[in-house]
Scaffold this motif. Structure first.
Motif, mmCIF file in Angstrom:
data_model
loop_
_atom_site.group_PDB
_atom_site.id
_atom_site.type_symbol
_atom_site.label_atom_id
_atom_site.label_comp_id
_atom_site.label_asym_id
_atom_site.label_seq_id
_atom_site.Cartn_x
_atom_site.Cartn_y
_atom_site.Cartn_z
ATOM 1 N N GLY A 33 0.794 -1.228 0.000
ATOM 2 C CA GLY A 33 0.000 0.000 0.000
ATOM 3 C C GLY A 33 0.824 1.274 0.000
ATOM 4 O O GLY A 33 2.013 1.295 -0.308
ATOM 5 N N GLY A 34 0.141 2.365 0.346
ATOM 6 C CA GLY A 34 0.751 3.683 0.349
ATOM 7 C C GLY A 34 0.473 4.457 -0.922
ATOM 8 O O GLY A 34 -0.308 4.031 -1.781
ATOM 9 N N TYR A 35 1.109 5.616 -1.034
ATOM 10 C CA TYR A 35 0.865 6.472 -2.196
ATOM 11 C C TYR A 35 2.132 7.225 -2.566
ATOM 12 O O TYR A 35 3.110 7.276 -1.810
ATOM 13 N N VAL A 36 2.107 7.802 -3.763
ATOM 14 C CA VAL A 36 3.178 8.672 -4.238
ATOM 15 C C VAL A 36 2.550 9.941 -4.811
ATOM 16 O O VAL A 36 1.345 9.984 -5.082
ATOM 17 N N MET A 73 -4.952 2.277 -0.905
ATOM 18 C CA MET A 73 -5.138 3.263 0.160
ATOM 19 C C MET A 73 -3.824 3.575 0.850
ATOM 20 O O MET A 73 -2.806 2.907 0.647
ATOM 21 N N SER A 74 -3.876 4.596 1.688
ATOM 22 C CA SER A 74 -2.756 4.971 2.539
ATOM 23 C C SER A 74 -3.285 5.197 3.951
ATOM 24 O O SER A 74 -4.499 5.221 4.177
ATOM 25 N N GLY A 75 -2.373 5.399 4.894
ATOM 26 C CA GLY A 75 -2.774 5.646 6.275
ATOM 27 C C GLY A 75 -3.376 4.446 6.955
ATOM 28 O O GLY A 75 -4.047 4.582 7.974
ATOM 29 N N ILE A 76 -3.136 3.235 6.396
ATOM 30 C CA ILE A 76 -3.686 2.030 7.002
ATOM 31 C C ILE A 76 -2.886 1.668 8.251
ATOM 32 O O ILE A 76 -1.751 2.098 8.436
ATOM 33 N N CYS A 91 -7.257 5.368 4.206
ATOM 34 C CA CYS A 91 -7.994 6.327 3.376
ATOM 35 C C CYS A 91 -7.854 5.920 1.920
ATOM 36 O O CYS A 91 -6.741 5.779 1.413
ATOM 37 N N ASP A 92 -8.982 5.706 1.234
ATOM 38 C CA ASP A 92 -8.974 5.384 -0.187
ATOM 39 C C ASP A 92 -9.635 6.518 -0.959
ATOM 40 O O ASP A 92 -9.847 7.613 -0.419
ATOM 41 N N PRO A 123 -14.841 0.087 14.946
ATOM 42 C CA PRO A 123 -14.627 1.531 15.094
ATOM 43 C C PRO A 123 -15.181 2.282 13.890
ATOM 44 O O PRO A 123 -15.386 1.711 12.820
ATOM 45 N N SER A 124 -15.424 3.555 14.062
ATOM 46 C CA SER A 124 -15.854 4.387 12.941
ATOM 47 C C SER A 124 -14.701 4.526 11.949
ATOM 48 O O SER A 124 -13.542 4.282 12.276
ATOM 49 N N PRO A 125 -14.989 4.897 10.692
ATOM 50 C CA PRO A 125 -13.930 5.033 9.682
ATOM 51 C C PRO A 125 -12.841 5.998 10.141
ATOM 52 O O PRO A 125 -13.142 7.068 10.677
ATOM 53 N N ARG A 126 -11.567 5.634 9.881
ATOM 54 C CA ARG A 126 -10.443 6.450 10.334
ATOM 55 C C ARG A 126 -9.155 6.023 9.649
ATOM 56 O O ARG A 126 -9.050 4.919 9.113
#
Length: 365
Positions: A33-36, A73-76, A91-92, A123-126
């Motif tokens: 995962g992650g992003y650029v 997604m990122s922030g996993i 976050c996607d 938990p709620s989305p985060r």
């Protein structure tokens, strides 16, 4: 695995990235995962790829994943237990999620499964939350996400971001503790006592014995330097006040358990929004030692990276950014520093891997 699903370092290497997850099983580091940043866009990396880095040979391998594959997604929040990698939240393209996925890392198949709960409420989305693994359970803390107005009980557990809301949906930071038991597929929210940390995200956590530790993170516009401990048996919070010197407040850093009694803090984004490189080794309450990199090498600056414990208490740092990642035109890491990779591989690798070696003196890079 056939040749179509397996490629080695001589052909390609893992791409630079931030907001990914990485963990070590045996002698292999797994990255997903992650992003650029590409031009003015933030682009998620392929979700059907997992990258393997052999810690002995320095060889990269990419394997294709199948099954119920999570969205890019990122922030996993990723963790491992009994050879399985679990990821939660993130976050996607649609925003924050609250889905839990699992993949076995040891069978060579890399088949994702979406984990459905039988009882309790997730938990709620985060995203930008953290996790402790203890006694066969996954315990999640904090993060930034959204709730509907009727889901917000009080501002002690959910701190609203006044700049982000839509009708009756509010975004903000939380300090909630949620636990998932994979055996019973049950979510619950343990009742904690003691002085709980303020709601936060982009903090760092680690598990030592029966205690979960968190350090720093972002609370509204502030980046903190506080250390808190949660007893994972009595569910009692306590704040740790270390002796001087104290690390600077930060977010997007890492905290890694390097022994049964010591934690390793690295990198992050400072209160002044500057990337950091200083290393701290902390033995429970007392800070034992700290060090700056022994040479002036800007690439040691790192934030929103990952840090895993390898053998002999080595710390393996991968990915992240060496600049303020909210400036989209700034690139992610594309350098390499790895004292176990063969020299002829350094020119072709576009990743960042740093091994912090344990010694009798300060940690070195």
């Amino acid at each position: 695995m056939d040749s179509a699903t397996e490629k080695h370092c001589s052909e390609l290497v893992a791409r630079e990235r931030s907001g990914h997850t990485a963990l070590v099983e045996g002698n292999v580091m797994y990255v997903w995962g992650g992003y650029v940043s590409i031009a003015d866009d933030e682009v998620f990396l392929p979700n059907d790829e997992i990258w393997l880095f052999d810690l002995e040979s320095g060889v990269w391998e990419m394997c294709t994943m199948s099954g119920e594959v999570p969205s890019p997604m990122s922030g996993i929040c990723g963790c491992s237990m009994n050879g399985d990698m679990y990821i939660f939240g993130g976050c996607d393209d649609s925003g924050q999620t609250n889905q839990l996925y699992c993949v076995n890392l040891l069978d060579g198949k890399f088949t994702w499964s979406k984990v459905n709960h039988r009882t309790g409420s997730p938990p709620s989305p985060r995203d930008k939350l953290s996790c402790w693994v203890f006694n066969g359970r996954l315990i999640y803390f904090g993060g930034y996400g959204h709730k509907q107005l009727d889901e917000i009980n009080n501002n002690r557990s959910f701190l609203m971001d006044e700049s982000s809301w839509a009708e009756d949906i509010y975004w903000g930071w939380n300090n909630e503790v949620h636990m998932f038991d994979p055996t019973s597929a049950r979510w619950c929210e343990p009742h904690t006592s003691g002085h709980s940390p303020e709601p936060r995200a982009a903090h760092a956590s680690a598990t030592l014995g029966n205690k979960g530790y968190i350090y720093g993170g972002r609370i509204r516009e502030c980046r903190t330097s506080d250390i808190h401990c949660l007893d994972l048996e009595s569910w009692t919070w306590s704040e740790i006040v270390p002796v001087s010197p104290v690390p600077l407040g930060r977010s997007w850093h890492t905290l890694t358990a390097i022994s049964d009694s010591a934690l390793f803090l690295f990198g992050g984004l400072s209160i002044e929004c500057k990337p950091m490189s200083k290393c701290w080794a902390e033995k429970l309450i007392k800070i034992q030692k700290s060090c700056d990199p022994p040479f002036n090498f800007i690439s040691t600056l790192r934030l929103w990276h990952t840090a895993c414990q390898g053998k002999d208490s080595d710390v393996i740092v991968f990915g992240g950014s060496c600049d303020f990642i909210l400036l989209v035109d700034k690139g992610h890491c594309n350098d390499a520093l790895n004292n176990s990779v063969k020299k002829n591989q350094l020119d072709t690798m576009i990743t960042y891997i740093a091994f912090f070696k344990k010694s009798n003196g300060p940690y070195t890079i």
